[in-house]
Design a protein around this motif. Structure first.
Motif, PDB file in Angstrom:
ATOM      1  N   LEU A  71      37.406  53.327  35.387  1.00 51.25           N
ATOM      2  CA  LEU A  71      36.151  53.923  35.839  1.00 51.25           C
ATOM      3  C   LEU A  71      35.986  53.766  37.349  1.00 51.25           C
ATOM      4  O   LEU A  71      35.663  54.728  38.059  1.00 51.25           O
ATOM      5  CB  LEU A  71      34.984  53.280  35.103  1.00 51.25           C
ATOM      6  N   HIS A  72      36.216  52.543  37.862  1.00 45.86           N
ATOM      7  CA  HIS A  72      36.074  52.296  39.300  1.00 45.86           C
ATOM      8  C   HIS A  72      37.037  53.167  40.105  1.00 45.86           C
ATOM      9  O   HIS A  72      36.690  53.701  41.157  1.00 45.86           O
ATOM     10  CB  HIS A  72      36.337  50.822  39.613  1.00 45.86           C
ATOM     11  N   ARG A  73      38.246  53.330  39.611  1.00 41.20           N
ATOM     12  CA  ARG A  73      39.248  54.134  40.328  1.00 41.20           C
ATOM     13  C   ARG A  73      38.857  55.604  40.355  1.00 41.20           C
ATOM     14  O   ARG A  73      39.015  56.290  41.354  1.00 41.20           O
ATOM     15  CB  ARG A  73      40.614  53.944  39.673  1.00 41.20           C
ATOM     16  N   MET A  74      38.339  56.090  39.216  1.00 41.57           N
ATOM     17  CA  MET A  74      37.880  57.484  39.155  1.00 41.57           C
ATOM     18  C   MET A  74      36.740  57.722  40.140  1.00 41.57           C
ATOM     19  O   MET A  74      36.694  58.746  40.839  1.00 41.57           O
ATOM     20  CB  MET A  74      37.438  57.832  37.734  1.00 41.57           C
ATOM     21  N   LEU A  75      35.797  56.774  40.201  1.00 39.41           N
ATOM     22  CA  LEU A  75      34.671  56.913  41.121  1.00 39.41           C
ATOM     23  C   LEU A  75      35.124  56.847  42.569  1.00 39.41           C
ATOM     24  O   LEU A  75      34.623  57.584  43.426  1.00 39.41           O
ATOM     25  CB  LEU A  75      33.634  55.820  40.840  1.00 39.41           C
ATOM     26  N   ALA A  76      36.089  55.965  42.868  1.00 39.63           N
ATOM     27  CA  ALA A  76      36.590  55.831  44.237  1.00 39.63           C
ATOM     28  C   ALA A  76      37.237  57.119  44.717  1.00 39.63           C
ATOM     29  O   ALA A  76      37.157  57.462  45.907  1.00 39.63           O
ATOM     30  CB  ALA A  76      37.581  54.674  44.314  1.00 39.63           C
ATOM     31  N   GLU A  77      37.872  57.837  43.805  1.00 37.22           N
ATOM     32  CA  GLU A  77      38.525  59.095  44.172  1.00 37.22           C
ATOM     33  C   GLU A  77      37.616  60.302  43.945  1.00 37.22           C
ATOM     34  O   GLU A  77      38.055  61.453  44.060  1.00 37.22           O
ATOM     35  CB  GLU A  77      39.831  59.249  43.389  1.00 37.22           C
ATOM     36  N   GLN A  78      36.339  60.033  43.616  1.00 36.78           N
ATOM     37  CA  GLN A  78      35.319  61.069  43.450  1.00 36.78           C
ATOM     38  C   GLN A  78      35.741  62.151  42.458  1.00 36.78           C
ATOM     39  O   GLN A  78      35.553  63.339  42.678  1.00 36.78           O
ATOM     40  CB  GLN A  78      34.983  61.702  44.811  1.00 36.78           C
ATOM     41  N   ARG A  79      36.308  61.703  41.363  1.00 37.88           N
ATOM     42  CA  ARG A  79      36.671  62.650  40.305  1.00 37.88           C
ATOM     43  C   ARG A  79      35.412  63.100  39.565  1.00 37.88           C
ATOM     44  O   ARG A  79      34.431  62.370  39.466  1.00 37.88           O
ATOM     45  CB  ARG A  79      37.661  61.990  39.338  1.00 37.88           C
ATOM     46  N   GLY A  80      35.468  64.310  39.026  1.00 40.03           N
ATOM     47  CA  GLY A  80      34.281  64.895  38.413  1.00 40.03           C
ATOM     48  C   GLY A  80      34.088  64.577  36.949  1.00 40.03           C
ATOM     49  O   GLY A  80      33.020  64.826  36.393  1.00 40.03           O
ATOM     50  N   GLU A  81      35.114  64.003  36.278  1.00 39.60           N
ATOM     51  CA  GLU A  81      34.982  63.755  34.848  1.00 39.60           C
ATOM     52  C   GLU A  81      33.923  62.689  34.557  1.00 39.60           C
ATOM     53  O   GLU A  81      33.823  61.697  35.266  1.00 39.60           O
ATOM     54  CB  GLU A  81      36.323  63.266  34.260  1.00 39.60           C
ATOM     55  N   ARG A  82      33.168  62.911  33.491  1.00 34.56           N
ATOM     56  CA  ARG A  82      32.239  61.896  33.020  1.00 34.56           C
ATOM     57  C   ARG A  82      33.007  60.926  32.125  1.00 34.56           C
ATOM     58  O   ARG A  82      33.809  61.352  31.286  1.00 34.56           O
ATOM     59  CB  ARG A  82      31.075  62.514  32.250  1.00 34.56           C
ATOM     60  N   CYS A  83      32.761  59.636  32.319  1.00 36.45           N
ATOM     61  CA  CYS A  83      33.517  58.608  31.610  1.00 36.45           C
ATOM     62  C   CYS A  83      32.624  57.914  30.578  1.00 36.45           C
ATOM     63  O   CYS A  83      31.517  57.464  30.898  1.00 36.45           O
ATOM     64  CB  CYS A  83      34.071  57.596  32.603  1.00 36.45           C
ATOM     65  N   ILE A  84      33.105  57.830  29.341  1.00 35.95           N
ATOM     66  CA  ILE A  84      32.409  57.141  28.251  1.00 35.95           C
ATOM     67  C   ILE A  84      33.200  55.871  27.936  1.00 35.95           C
ATOM     68  O   ILE A  84      34.412  55.926  27.726  1.00 35.95           O
ATOM     69  CB  ILE A  84      32.320  58.029  26.999  1.00 35.95           C
ATOM     70  N   VAL A  85      32.522  54.734  27.911  1.00 27.52           N
ATOM     71  CA  VAL A  85      33.180  53.456  27.672  1.00 27.52           C
ATOM     72  C   VAL A  85      32.833  52.955  26.277  1.00 27.52           C
ATOM     73  O   VAL A  85      31.674  53.005  25.858  1.00 27.52           O
ATOM     74  CB  VAL A  85      32.744  52.414  28.736  1.00 27.52           C
ATOM     75  N   MET A  86      33.861  52.472  25.545  1.00 27.55           N
ATOM     76  CA  MET A  86      33.655  51.935  24.203  1.00 27.55           C
ATOM     77  C   MET A  86      33.697  50.413  24.272  1.00 27.55           C
ATOM     78  O   MET A  86      34.619  49.830  24.853  1.00 27.55           O
ATOM     79  CB  MET A  86      34.721  52.464  23.248  1.00 27.55           C
ATOM     80  N   THR A  87      32.673  49.774  23.709  1.00 23.84           N
ATOM     81  CA  THR A  87      32.567  48.317  23.770  1.00 23.84           C
ATOM     82  C   THR A  87      32.544  47.732  22.368  1.00 23.84           C
ATOM     83  O   THR A  87      32.250  48.436  21.397  1.00 23.84           O
ATOM     84  CB  THR A  87      31.295  47.878  24.517  1.00 23.84           C
ATOM     85  N   ALA A  88      32.853  46.439  22.279  1.00 20.85           N
ATOM     86  CA  ALA A  88      32.830  45.762  20.984  1.00 20.85           C
ATOM     87  C   ALA A  88      31.403  45.659  20.472  1.00 20.85           C
ATOM     88  O   ALA A  88      30.447  45.697  21.246  1.00 20.85           O
ATOM     89  CB  ALA A  88      33.452  44.369  21.120  1.00 20.85           C
ATOM     90  N   TYR A  89      31.252  45.514  19.168  1.00 17.63           N
ATOM     91  CA  TYR A  89      29.930  45.428  18.536  1.00 17.63           C
ATOM     92  C   TYR A  89      29.134  44.281  19.142  1.00 17.63           C
ATOM     93  O   TYR A  89      29.610  43.148  19.259  1.00 17.63           O
ATOM     94  CB  TYR A  89      30.087  45.213  17.030  1.00 17.63           C
TER      95      TYR A  89
END
Length: 495
Positions: A71-89
């Motif tokens: 996620l941090h790398r995508m934001l640093a390169e200003q990519r347009g994709e929306r990122c969804i993160v999956m976390t443990a219960y």
């Protein structure tokens, strides 16, 4: 499901568990998307370098690092994709961390597939909306406001003012509207916190969904659970049919929880679980229902201080306060007063069917010099009364009837409170009020202030004198933004 004529959206799934990857891929393929998959951060980044996606879904823990690194790398390169993160219960900290880092949304494992499909669709819609907004409009075509969301520009325009503090608020609204992160709107009473919440909704991909506003301080404690989560027929006395709660009514849209600091601790616990798990159980039901809402809350209180004092749950505070927007008081943006007066008078004139009245420069200056501790709400009240009492086209504002309540509003300087005269009952207007509710609010405020003064600002004693319950007088004090003189804390000691 994507339209048949449209190019299928491209989704990247990043998870190191083959069975889960396959489940996610099959689910998305059935929705008509094209799907690529990766089992490590390195594989995911290689695919991101090769092509653009509409959405990226990544697990939090991967063999060669954390999903947040991607996620941090995508934001640093200003990519347009929306990122969804999956976390443990139950991993609330991870979810909050992901949202603060810029994730569009999060999903809790084990993933509910219906919720999974809904979140992915929202992320793709938001990515495409943002991409259209970045493209230059064709000649003669006017684009929609921020993010291309319908009505976004109109919603921001309702936040009147071009001062630096208001520009900062509008810029933050446009930025935070892009994600699903919970927002806490803070500010003194009367500053326009609900307008900010409505602007966030209008600028988001949820603009076509419902906006449900709830005043948490106005609901009797015994009815809170039924009002929030719904109730089945026969679940309590007088429940003659199934009814939806606020969470169900706001599906696909935004749930605005105003005066969130007034919720009792027991309800705070239930609200926290509903926000974390995105599931609610109606009163009298044996099963939970998934709900897809974005939560925006507001308060005039210092919730951090309430957490320290044990009046507000710390875990709920951090869950609600992922992103904070501070709405400035009117005294910090007085240069907006002329524009605010013009906008408020235009609305008052339209509602009352009267010609647009004129404020002379001298009256505008008087307003600028007035404390206006009640912020925009007090300004609107002054203008309403001026219109109601006006005999001609040019308005004259009578400040006397509102000086005491103004000084007692939260946020008013102590010097103003000390100088305020004892409130006197306002004279009946010579003409029928243009805004009956504003006039009645003023009468009620002055009666409450007088009763509170005579009881030493003891709400229990004042309530008994007025034939009200303690909860009723608390609600009225909060609604009318009445505070104790010199900033003293009111008390509820029994009499």
């Amino acid at each position: 499901m994507p339209a048949a004529s449209a190019t299928p959206a491209q989704v990247l799934v990043v998870d190191d568990e083959p069975d889960l990857r396959t489940l996610y891929e099959l689910t998305l393929l059935r929705e008509g998307y094209r799907v690529d998959a990766a089992g490590t951060l390195a594989e995911a980044w290689t695919q991101l370098q090769d092509k653009k996606f509409d959405a990226v879904i990544t697990d939090m823990r991967l063999p060669d690092g954390q999903g947040l690194e991607l996620l941090h790398r995508m934001l640093a390169e200003q990519r347009g994709e929306r990122c969804i993160v999956m976390t443990a219960y139950g991993s609330a900290e991870n979810a909050v961390e992901a949202l603060k880092a810029g994730a569009f949304d999060y999903l809790t494992k084990p993933v509910d597939l219906k919720q999974f499909r809904s979140v992915v669709a929202s992320a793709i819609q938001d990515t495409n909306t943002a991409a259209r907004a970045r493209q230059p409009a064709a000649p003669g075509v006017r684009q929609a406001g921020n993010g291309g969301a319908p009505g976004a520009q109109t919603a921001l325009e309702r936040l009147v003012g071009g001062s630096q503090p208001m520009r900062a608020v509008k810029e933050r609204i446009a930025k935070v509207a892009r994600s699903m992160a919970p927002v806490l709107v803070r500010g003194e009473s009367g500053t326009g916190k609900e307008l900010v919440a409505r602007a966030i909704h209008a600028c988001s991909h949820r603009a076509d969904g419902p906006f449900v506003a709830v005043n948490c301080s106005a609901i009797p404690e015994s009815l809170l659970e039924a009002e929030f989560f719904g109730a089945k027929k026969g679940s309590y006395t007088g429940s003659n049919q199934d009814r939806e709660g606020y969470f169900q009514a706001a599906r696909g849209g935004t749930l605005f929880l105003d005066e969130i600091g007034d919720l009792p601790l027991a309800m705070q616990s239930k609200l926290l679980r509903a926000i974390q798990e995105r599931q609610v159980r109606a009163l009298g039901s044996t099963q939970e229902d998934a709900v897809d809402v974005r939560v925006v809350s507001a308060t005039h209180k210092d919730l951090a201080a309430d957490v320290h004092a044990g009046r507000f749950r710390q875990d709920l505070y951090y869950r609600l306060n992922v992103i904070e927007i501070l709405v400035p008081p009117l005294r910090e943006r007085r240069e907006d007063l002329p524009a605010l007066c013009e906008a408020l008078l235009a609305r008052i004139a339209q509602d009352s069917g009267m010609p647009l009245p004129v404020l002379s420069p001298s009256v505008v200056q008087q307003l600028c010099d007035h404390p206006l501790g009640g912020n925009v709400r007090e300004l609107e009240n002054l203008l309403h009364r001026a219109v109601a009492l006006s005999d001609g086209e040019e308005l004259q504002v009578d400040f006397a009837p509102t000086q005491a309540p103004t000084a007692l509003r939260e946020g008013a300087p102590a010097a103003v409170a000390a100088a305020a005269p004892t409130p006197q009952p306002a004279a009946l207007p010579h003409a029928v009020p243009a805004d009956l509710q504003a006039y009645l609010d003023q009468q009620e405020r002055e009666i409450l202030v007088k009763a509170l003064h005579e009881s030493g600002f003891n709400r229990t004693a004042a309530a008994q004198r007025l034939g009200l319950s303690l909860r009723q007088i608390r609600y009225r004090i909060a609604r009318l933004a009445i505070a104790a003189p010199n900033g003293d804390e009111p008390n509820d000691d029994p009499v």
